[in-house]
Design an enzyme around this catalytic site. Sequence first.
Site: not given
Length: 227
Positions: A134, A138
């Site tokens: 990600h 995040k």
Amino acid sequence: MNLLILGRGKTGSLVTEVATARKHHVRIAGANENVACAALSLESLHDIDVVIDFTAPHCVLAHIEACAKAGKNMVVGTTGWYQDIDRVRSLVEHKTGLVFAANFSVGVNLFFDVARAAAAALRHDYSGQIFERHHAHKLDAPSGTAIALQQVIRESSGHKQDIEITSFREGDVVGLHEVVLDSPTDSIYLCHDAKSRRGFAEGAVRAAEWLAGKKGFYDFKDIWREL
Ligand SMILES: NC(=O)c1ccc[n+]([C@@H]2O[C@H](COP(=O)([O-])OP(=O)(O)OC[C@H]3O[C@@H](n4cnc5c(N)ncnc54)[C@H](OP(=O)(O)O)[C@@H]3O)[C@@H](O)[C@H]2O)c1
């Protein structure tokens, strides 16, 4: 419907766009408009049908509590609170409706089905691993989707132990999840790669439409086929 979207971030903004395109009346509250859950008072919520939350792990439980108190249904996209899932279930069950998901994309939920079938490999000569990537901003790791994937594989394989998750945070990756099943004779690679956040936003708005007028505590992976 009248929807309140909590969170003006990357996903909340897209949810607002999708909900407006689907002809819902939308109000949106970011952190500044929701200090001490100000946007979730009985008065602020009186004309709202469903609240959709894409905020952050530190505040989502307070939002769920406020909505339960006000008797309002909720779609929770925010991740990082599943250690409190039993408390949340008892807070809402029989009183209001709540749909949650680590991932509201229909494609990822199909991917869970693929992983469920492939988990049979663990009953043979295969070991399993999950890799997830990600964007660098995040907040939680491993991702809620990776944890859901791990749970699906454990339940389908009949094993007591979870397979390992390795997380990478880099650049602006929307969300990539891989399951690798490895044996002495071959390897199986399963991969889901999200191209944009739009799939999450569409799933969340359609979950809100599905939830209107219902009570109960629902995991999106169990209801997405009904949308
Ligand atoms: N289930 C799914 O399909 C899915 C998909 C994508 C993301 N997510 C999850 O959704 C959450 C948000 O992700 P994101 O990528 O959109 O993050 P993001 O871009 O950082 O947005 C989060 C937003 O929440 C706002 N916020 C923080 N506290 C708040 C409060 N008390 N009330 C209202 N708004 C508040 C922040 O406002 P400020 O900027 O003013 O601080 C920010 O705009 C994360 O937990 C992520 O893991 C889930």
